[in-house]
Design an enzyme around this catalytic site. Structure first.
Site, PDB file in Angstrom:
ATOM      1  N   HIS A 450       0.910  -1.278   0.102  1.00 11.04           N
ATOM      2  CA  HIS A 450       0.195  -0.018  -0.042  1.00 11.04           C
ATOM      3  C   HIS A 450       0.934   1.311  -0.080  1.00 11.04           C
ATOM      4  O   HIS A 450       0.430   2.421  -0.819  1.00 11.04           O
ATOM      5  CB  HIS A 450      -0.922  -0.098   1.140  1.00 11.04           C
ATOM      6  N   GLU A 689      -6.537 -15.702 -19.557  1.00 12.30           N
ATOM      7  CA  GLU A 689      -5.578 -15.335 -18.433  1.00 12.30           C
ATOM      8  C   GLU A 689      -5.143 -16.628 -17.959  1.00 12.30           C
ATOM      9  O   GLU A 689      -4.372 -16.737 -16.911  1.00 12.30           O
ATOM     10  CB  GLU A 689      -6.022 -14.432 -17.343  1.00 12.30           C
ATOM     11  N   ASP A 713      -2.087 -12.107 -14.992  1.00 10.15           N
ATOM     12  CA  ASP A 713      -2.210 -13.432 -14.634  1.00 10.15           C
ATOM     13  C   ASP A 713      -1.640 -14.227 -15.707  1.00 10.15           C
ATOM     14  O   ASP A 713      -1.066 -15.472 -15.006  1.00 10.15           O
ATOM     15  CB  ASP A 713      -3.625 -13.745 -14.095  1.00 10.15           C
ATOM     16  N   CYS A 760      -5.442  -6.102 -22.076  1.00 11.63           N
ATOM     17  CA  CYS A 760      -5.737  -5.081 -20.885  1.00 11.63           C
ATOM     18  C   CYS A 760      -4.947  -5.415 -19.882  1.00 11.63           C
ATOM     19  O   CYS A 760      -5.052  -4.548 -18.856  1.00 11.63           O
ATOM     20  CB  CYS A 760      -7.357  -5.530 -20.308  1.00 11.63           C
TER      21      CYS A 760
END
Length: 836
Positions: A450, A689, A713, A760
């Site tokens: 984070h 994926e 992925d 994407c």
């Protein structure tokens, strides 16, 4: 300057050889002639045309005439008879091979060599090629006396960087440079003897390839100056790589620029948050525990109430921060902290410490957070969960900020233009840093934390993996290059000035590209590539036009489900999806709920799995929660009336999964129509994926309306390398040959089946992957909105034809590093990627 005349039976061939020679030599007096007929459309040679070409390049230094075969020689001799004695006496007809001879003759002429030298060098043009392939070689002349290198000659080693080695063009650049200095220069391969750097043939015969070490000797008045120029030549790959002098000063390396100054850089640092900064080193110790007052706590009832007030105040403050933040990723982190503060188990643990250990509200909360953080840190082989320990420390500090009964470690005041060096940094510390901090360098941490998200949202450059923090002297000047993964300590003035210029250029370029964002991404050969945005909320659709987004490539609907105590209602989802559809006239692709792997929701039971990335996630999860699926499909069907919607299914491995969603969607449509609620149909596609979706692409194309490749992925599954693991960061690479072959295979299958296909994942914004994707046939890419202007700019510089031609050489390469280097060379990309 000696003039050159090139004669061929084919006018096109003569002109092409002239163009090649001029590229190698620069400005040379040269004329090409060939063919017969009014436009030279027929094969043959014309003595009058040759005569006129000689007159065109005539010089007191003489003219060298090269021709191809047969009657070309007769025509050349006839042209001399037509010229007259005065001019003809200055012309030499040469039997050198037309192509190789023209290139070498042009280089020699460009450096001012006399006619005989130009002729002799041209005659030897085939020797390097013959020796390399062990073809017949003319008997060698008597060996020349050995070259004697003076004892005081300068000697430098340089590593050849050109992908194809020191072939004709770079060798010609070396010869031209040497000629400009009037310095004696000899060059030697590891296994050879020194040869004159003024002889293109001799340099070419060294057969120096990429990665080979060339030893260069120079002596004379300008020897030092030449060695500096040689360093520039090598770094710029002898003109085959676009590199300004300023960039060169900033990128000098030990092998290729021994006079690089005092700058030092540690290799393979992780670019956590992209950017560049220059400043003074500043160290800050990690947060230690808070200091609590010695006052005796009140009764447990009073302390529990005090804790409740502290938590309420902290949550109110946090909610305001969430509302005021426009950055989706920052909001996601803050929402995560909100859920953690509201965690009933954490509150229960704190209340138990108040009851049993007679702690104050402040101490009980802190100890509960610290103990929980220690438990996360103890989890082995799960970097993602270990990173949550930092979040627990942050919420511990956040709740205690407003208490008068605790003293928190103050953040030291940063000096102006500070570069913070710290072992590890939590999101709370990072968010609290003074604006004078221009970059952060840590020992540990990666791009999944984070803290990394906050750094990126704040535009703060950040590097991790620097192991020598304890030896950094506070106040020393450093350059943080979080685009190329470099840290330069105590840079030279030239390096610092080069980076300052680069930073100014980056700011200017970013503004300029944003101005051009609305224009389509059209390649130089007129192929249009659609560039869409990846978003996580309906509100983000409001910014699409600002970045030139042509629709939405992925609306990650899971962001509506995360960091809350209950799933979003049908109405809430309908409003979010409708807002996105109303925000653009282009297609909006919404991904069905993709939970599992590294994403979980607190209000639904998630089974403990040894490997959650191979567990119940994506389509597997939503099929096990039919009510969640029904609510989402109802919201999507209703929203579809407001724009061009298409929906895709994540984690598909077989066609039956698609059919199950279609059946459910048909049921939902019937229900909505029975309820007289407006709804509309929409295309249903899938995420590619998994390896299974690659191998079964033909079957899946019969069921799916479109494909969208999630390269993040897909790459980790193909390479068996978890994408969030910093230990495997060098292995996990989208440009690995196995990943590229998979992408090519599924794209070819989709195109053959007439199934639209797009990218994407991160490959869509990877500058060294984009040329390959265009070569495969990909014509739609999507990425974060702020990345689109630079993506479009790069595409506008590419030619699909060139990309396809380059692709044939990629399949001979063994690893991602080799492929990336070749892409950078071919398409003139900067090391470390594009500048934005």
């Amino acid at each position: 300057m000696v003039g050159l005349v090139l004669v061929s039976h084919s006018r096109a061939l003569a002109q092409a050889v002239q163009e090649l020679a001029e590229q190698a030599a620069g400005e040379v007096k040269m004329a090409a002639t060939g063919g017969i007929g009014e436009a030279g459309e027929e094969f043959g040679t014309d003595a009058v045309a040759i005569m006129e070409a000689i007159q065109q390049v005539d010089s007191k230094d003489g003219v060298l005439l090269l021709m191809d075969m047969g009657s070309a020689l007769l025509s050349a001799e006839t042209s001399l008879e037509l010229l007259g004695e005065e001019i003809a006496s200055r012309v030499r007809i040469c039997s050198a091979p037309l192509v190789e001879g023209a290139v070498i003759a042009a280089v020699q002429a460009s450096i001012g060599a006399n006619l005989e030298t130009v002729r002799e060098e041209a005659l030897k043009a085939l020797i390097p090629k013959q020796e390399q392939i062990q073809d017949s070689v003319p008997p060698p002349k008597a060996a020349a006396s050995a070259i004697r290198i003076p004892a005081d000659a300068l000697r430098r080693n340089f590593i050849i960087r050109n992908h194809h080695g020191l072939h004709a063009r770079p060798a010609a650049a070396l010869v031209r440079t040497v000629s400009q200095f009037g310095t004696e220069v000899f060059i030697q391969s590891a296994a050879g003897t020194p040869v004159s750097a003024l002889s293109l043939n001799s340099v070419a015969k060294l057969n120096l390839r990429k990665g080979d070490t060339a030893t260069v000797y120079a002596w004379g008045n300008r020897a030092e100056e030449f060695m500096d120029e040689m360093a520039w030549l090598v770094q710029s790959e002898f003109g085959e790589r676009e590199l300004s002098r300023e960039q060169f000063e900033a990128q000098k390396t030990e092998n290729n620029a021994p006079e690089a100054g005092n700058g030092e850089s540690e290799p393979r640092l992780i670019c956590v948050s992209r950017g560049t900064a220059i400043g003074s080193a500043w160290k800050m110790e990690p947060m230690s525990r808070p200091v609590f007052t010695d006052e005796k706590p009140d009764s447990p009832e009073v302390e529990r109430l005090a804790l409740k007030i502290l938590l309420t105040d902290a949550l109110d403050s946090l909610k305001r921060e969430i509302e005021n933040s426009r950055d989706r990723e920052m909001q996601s982190v803050l929402q995560m902290h909100q859920v953690m503060i509201e965690d009933p188990d954490l509150l229960r643990r704190a209340n138990m410490l108040i009851e049993q250990s007679h702690y104050s509200a402040e101490r009980a909360w802190w100890e509960a957070c610290r103990e929980n953080a220690d438990e996360y840190r103890a989890i082995e082989d799960n970097e993602l969960l270990q990173a949550r320990a930092d979040d627990l420390i942050d919420i511990g500090i956040r709740v205690l900020r407003n208490s008068a009964k605790v003293t928190l470690p103050a953040l030291s005041e940063a000096p102006a233009e500070a570069i913070l060096f710290i072992d590890e940094i939590s999101p709370g510390i990072l968010a609290s840093l003074d604006k004078r901090v221009k970059a952060v360098v840590t020992r540990t941490g990666g791009s999944i934390s984070h803290a990394a998200i906050i750094a990126r949202s704040a535009g703060l450059p950040m590097l991790s993996g620097f192991t020598d923090i304890e030896n950094i002297s506070p106040g020393v000047q450093v350059i943080v290059d979080a685009r190329g993964g470099k840290l330069i300590i105590n840079p030279s003035e030239a390096e610092a000035e080069a980076y300052k210029m680069r930073m100014r250029e980056e700011v200017s370029l970013e503004k300029e590209l944003k101005k051009q964002a609305a224009a389509e991404a059209r390649t130089t050969d007129a192929v249009v590539v659609q560039c869409a945005a990846n978003i996580g909320s309906g509100a983000e659709a409001d910014t699409l036009a600002e970045y030139g987004a042509e629709g939405v490539g992925v609306f990650r609907s899971e962001f509506l489900f995360l960091h809350r105590q209950a799933p979003p209602s049908e109405e809430e989802q309908y409003e979010a999806y409708s807002r996105a559809l109303r925000g653009t006239r282009h297609t909006v692709t919404i991904r069905l709920l993709d939970i599992g792997g590294d994403k979980s929701i607190p209000y639904l039971p998630m089974p403990k799995e040894e490997n959650p990335f191979l567990g119940v996630r994506g389509i597997r999860f939503i099929l096990k929660h039919p009510q969640l699926l029904s609510t989402q499909l109802r919201a999507l069907s209703r929203a579809a009336v407001h724009g061009r919607l298409q929906v895709m299914i994540p984690m598909v491995v077989d066609a039956n999964e698609i059919r199950q969603i279609r059946d459910k969607l048909a049921q939902i449509t019937r229900e909505l129509k029975a309820e007289k609620i407006p709804c509309a149909n929409f295309p249903l596609g899938i995420m590619i994926e998994t390896p299974a979706s690659i191998f079964c692409a033909g079957q899946l194309a019969r069921e799916a309306d479109f494909f969208s490749i999630g390269t993040n992925d897909l790459s980790q599954y193909i390479l068996a390398a978890e994408r969030n693991s910093t230990a495997l960061s060098e292995l996990y690479d989208i440009c690995h040959p196995a990943v590229l072959r998979s992408l090519q295979a599924v794209t070819s299958t989709a195109i053959a089946a007439g199934t639209p296909i797009s990218i994407c994942g991160e490959a869509a914004v990877d500058p060294e992957a984009i040329p390959l994707l265009l070569a495969f046939g990909i014509r739609k890419l999507s990425a974060s909105p702020e990345r689109l202007p630079a993506m479009k700019h790069l595409i506008r510089t590419l030619s699909v034809k060139n990309c396809k031609q380059f692709l044939t050489s990629v399949w001979t390469m063994e690893n991602a590093g080799e492929i990336r280097a070749a892409v950078r060379e071919r398409f003139r990309l900067e090391a470390g990627g594009w500048r934005l």
